[in-house]
Write a protein that holds these residues in place. Structure first.
Motif, mmCIF file in Angstrom:
data_model
loop_
_atom_site.group_PDB
_atom_site.id
_atom_site.type_symbol
_atom_site.label_atom_id
_atom_site.label_comp_id
_atom_site.label_asym_id
_atom_site.label_seq_id
_atom_site.Cartn_x
_atom_site.Cartn_y
_atom_site.Cartn_z
ATOM 1 N N VAL A 1 0.896 -1.275 0.145
ATOM 2 C CA VAL A 1 0.072 0.002 0.032
ATOM 3 C C VAL A 1 0.825 1.230 0.159
ATOM 4 O O VAL A 1 0.826 2.136 -0.603
ATOM 5 C CB VAL A 1 -0.853 -0.020 1.271
ATOM 6 N N GLN A 2 1.853 1.159 0.874
ATOM 7 C CA GLN A 2 2.685 2.571 0.917
ATOM 8 C C GLN A 2 3.425 2.565 -0.494
ATOM 9 O O GLN A 2 3.510 3.761 -1.045
ATOM 10 C CB GLN A 2 3.742 2.334 2.155
ATOM 11 N N GLY A 3 3.841 1.523 -1.202
ATOM 12 C CA GLY A 3 4.855 1.453 -2.179
ATOM 13 C C GLY A 3 3.812 2.161 -3.432
ATOM 14 O O GLY A 3 4.058 3.128 -4.252
ATOM 15 N N LEU A 4 2.717 1.745 -3.340
ATOM 16 C CA LEU A 4 1.756 2.064 -4.624
ATOM 17 C C LEU A 4 1.148 3.528 -4.219
ATOM 18 O O LEU A 4 1.252 4.332 -5.198
ATOM 19 C CB LEU A 4 0.443 1.198 -4.302
ATOM 20 N N GLU A 5 1.139 4.069 -3.022
ATOM 21 C CA GLU A 5 0.550 5.270 -2.745
ATOM 22 C C GLU A 5 2.139 6.223 -3.509
ATOM 23 O O GLU A 5 1.930 7.202 -3.895
ATOM 24 C CB GLU A 5 0.650 5.795 -1.229
ATOM 25 N N GLN A 6 3.214 5.963 -3.175
ATOM 26 C CA GLN A 6 4.595 6.641 -3.552
ATOM 27 C C GLN A 6 4.372 6.504 -5.200
ATOM 28 O O GLN A 6 4.622 7.525 -5.946
ATOM 29 C CB GLN A 6 5.458 5.983 -3.211
ATOM 30 N N ALA A 7 4.206 5.441 -5.771
ATOM 31 C CA ALA A 7 4.391 5.392 -7.087
ATOM 32 C C ALA A 7 3.203 6.136 -7.625
ATOM 33 O O ALA A 7 3.341 6.653 -8.815
ATOM 34 C CB ALA A 7 4.012 3.806 -7.466
ATOM 35 N N ILE A 8 2.003 6.160 -7.153
ATOM 36 C CA ILE A 8 0.902 6.862 -7.800
ATOM 37 C C ILE A 8 1.331 8.569 -8.112
ATOM 38 O O ILE A 8 1.157 9.114 -8.806
ATOM 39 C CB ILE A 8 -0.316 6.978 -7.013
ATOM 40 N N TRP B 1 1.948 -3.406 -8.766
ATOM 41 C CA TRP B 1 2.334 -3.129 -7.130
ATOM 42 C C TRP B 1 3.644 -2.442 -7.208
ATOM 43 O O TRP B 1 4.529 -2.446 -7.837
ATOM 44 C CB TRP B 1 2.173 -4.467 -6.704
ATOM 45 N N ALA B 2 3.811 -2.165 -5.808
ATOM 46 C CA ALA B 2 5.308 -1.458 -5.613
ATOM 47 C C ALA B 2 5.399 -1.676 -4.144
ATOM 48 O O ALA B 2 4.767 -2.010 -3.349
ATOM 49 C CB ALA B 2 5.290 0.026 -5.767
ATOM 50 N N ASP B 3 6.856 -1.342 -4.014
ATOM 51 C CA ASP B 3 7.407 -1.760 -2.543
ATOM 52 C C ASP B 3 7.859 -0.360 -2.182
ATOM 53 O O ASP B 3 8.261 0.672 -2.887
ATOM 54 C CB ASP B 3 8.316 -2.737 -2.370
ATOM 55 N N PRO B 4 7.923 -0.138 -0.891
ATOM 56 C CA PRO B 4 8.509 1.339 -0.251
ATOM 57 C C PRO B 4 10.107 1.623 -0.861
ATOM 58 O O PRO B 4 10.294 3.034 -0.831
ATOM 59 C CB PRO B 4 8.574 1.162 1.246
ATOM 60 N N ASP B 5 10.776 0.668 -1.265
ATOM 61 C CA ASP B 5 12.077 0.920 -1.905
ATOM 62 C C ASP B 5 11.633 1.401 -3.455
ATOM 63 O O ASP B 5 12.823 1.929 -4.040
ATOM 64 C CB ASP B 5 12.881 -0.344 -2.160
#
Length: 448
Positions: A96-103, A416-420
């Motif tokens: 969720v954190q990674g996706l929010e950053q990617a968005i 999907w994405a990760d915080p890194d």
């Protein structure tokens, strides 16, 4: 020691990798050691290839005969499951954190006009000199795959090669560094649609962001990849083969009930109709060769010659395949109770695990390196890895149960994405994203 890649779009190199990456003859007057960008990006691609998991990232596979029935696919042995340095699971708060950053990142890209399409046509690879390479560089820089400091030359050099491989891994394409049809297609999906994909999948992932269990399994259908997760970290990733577009693997939440070694296989009605009847029309001894027996409603075995194979008469019977080396489920089935009657299982041969688009089954999931996954499921029981290996060498029908129920989640996540900062996309194989065919690349089912 200072490491400064252009953007934080991936997992940091390990300490041992850093020691290798340091350029010993490039120490500044202040004593700061810098890193050769070429070497750093090269090492990052290797890490991303491991992190990709579900793509046939480091394996090159043989195209199997997808027109055959589920028990007859021509796999060849070879590729391995993808253990990974990236331990972020596809479900959970980190995603969720990674996706929010990617968005946020893709909103910025869209606000700047997105990226220009690259004319598809002649293959681009290292050594190529074309005007299209300038557009390719711009496209790779936009998403951080290529360091913006390397310039806009029209030469496809080693920097571009490394960036292309990284891009391919993030999109489930075998990272060979060559820009061909599938890579052109992925590159040319507009930024607006990629942003919409991220937003759609954030909703899906948030629905699974609560407590999923201390130990659980996730099968991500669009990625054709399974993860074994323990205490919030991925302990192993496994390439999978999942349902065709016209025989879709369902989204389910269930648990592992038991492990069935050397199972019988009861042929589903859909496969009797679509595969078995045509096979028997063309090859009357097909059932005999594949050790498939026929039973009537009273449980009595009947002869194949008693059935009219030029009709739907076979639908009135039950077909069961005996345990043997060529059994459709291989040596084991992971039984997961659900209304769709699907499960995870082994396979007698392995070639389709090497493909990028692994949508060939009738809804069930074939799991690569299934012994590793079973050993993890059965931790704490007498079923050690050596005992599992022993039973695989037999045709003995044996069942085993885990100490505690292991939750299983089959999900449909195309981005999907990760915080890194590792952002991944997969084809919308079942057209569920609502974004049209432009992000559903490769969605066509294999011919029957």
């Amino acid at each position: 020691m200072v490491f400064s890649p252009s953007r934080r779009w991936g997992p940091r190199p390990s300490p041992s990798s850093r020691r290798v990456l340091v350029s010993r003859n490039k120490t500044s007057s202040a004593g700061t050691v810098t890193v050769s960008r070429r070497v750093l990006l090269g090492s990052m691609v290797s890490a991303y290839a491991l992190a990709a998991g579900g793509a046939s990232a480091l394996a090159q596979g043989v195209r199997g005969g997808a027109s055959t029935a589920e028990w007859g696919d021509s796999f060849d042995a070879g590729s391995r499951s993808r253990a990974t340095r990236n331990t972020f699971p596809v479900l959970g708060p980190h995603t969720v954190q990674g996706l929010e950053q990617a968005i946020g990142q893709y909103q910025t890209i869209v606000s700047r006009g997105g990226w220009r399409p690259i004319p598809a046509g002649e293959r681009l690879r290292i050594g190529t000199r074309r005007p299209a390479v300038v557009l390719l560089r711009d496209r790779l820089m936009a998403t951080g795959d290529l360091d913006s400091n390397v310039g806009r030359s029209d030469v496809f050099d080693s920097f571009v090669d490394t960036a292309v491989r990284r891009f391919q891994v993030r999109h489930g394409i075998s990272p060979d560094g060559q820009v061909r049809e599938s890579t052109f297609q992925a590159l040319n999906v507009p930024a607006e649609l990629r942003l919409r994909q991220l937003e759609t999948n954030l909703v899906r992932v948030r629905a699974h962001s609560g407590f999923l269990g201390n130990r659980y399994i996730v099968l991500n259908i669009p990625a054709a990849q399974a993860e074994a997760v323990e205490n919030g970290a991925v302990v192993s990733r496994h390439v999978a083969v999942v349902g065709k577009a016209d025989r879709q693997s369902p989204v389910i939440s269930t648990r592992v009930a038991d492990i069935n070694f050397n199972p019988y296989w009861t042929v589903p009605a859909s496969i009797i109709r679509k595969d078995l009847i045509p096979k028997m029309q063309a090859e009357p001894d097909y059932l005999t060769k594949n050790r498939i027996r026929i039973f009537n409603g009273q449980g009595q075995e009947v002869a194949a010659t008693s059935i009219n194979w030029n009709s739907m008469d076979a639908m009135n019977y039950r077909f069961r395949q005996d345990p043997f080396e060529g059994n459709s489920m291989g040596n084991v089935r992971i039984n997961i109770p659900n209304a769709h009657q699907v499960y995870m299982h082994d396979t007698p041969s392995k070639g389709l695990f090497g493909e990028d688009q692994r949508f060939h089954s009738s809804g069930c999931a074939r799991i690569q390196n299934v012994r590793e996954l079973i050993a993890w499921i059965l931790q704490g029981t007498p079923w050690t890895r050596s005992e599992i290996d022993r039973i695989f060498r037999t045709v003995d029908r044996v069942d085993a149960r885990p100490l505690q129920p292991v939750p299983v989640y089959w999900v449909y996540v195309t981005a999907w994405a990760d915080p890194d900062g590792m952002v991944q996309f997969r084809n919308d194989i079942y057209l569920r994203d609502g974004a049209g065919a432009q992000v559903a690349l490769g969605q066509q089912a294999q011919p029957e």
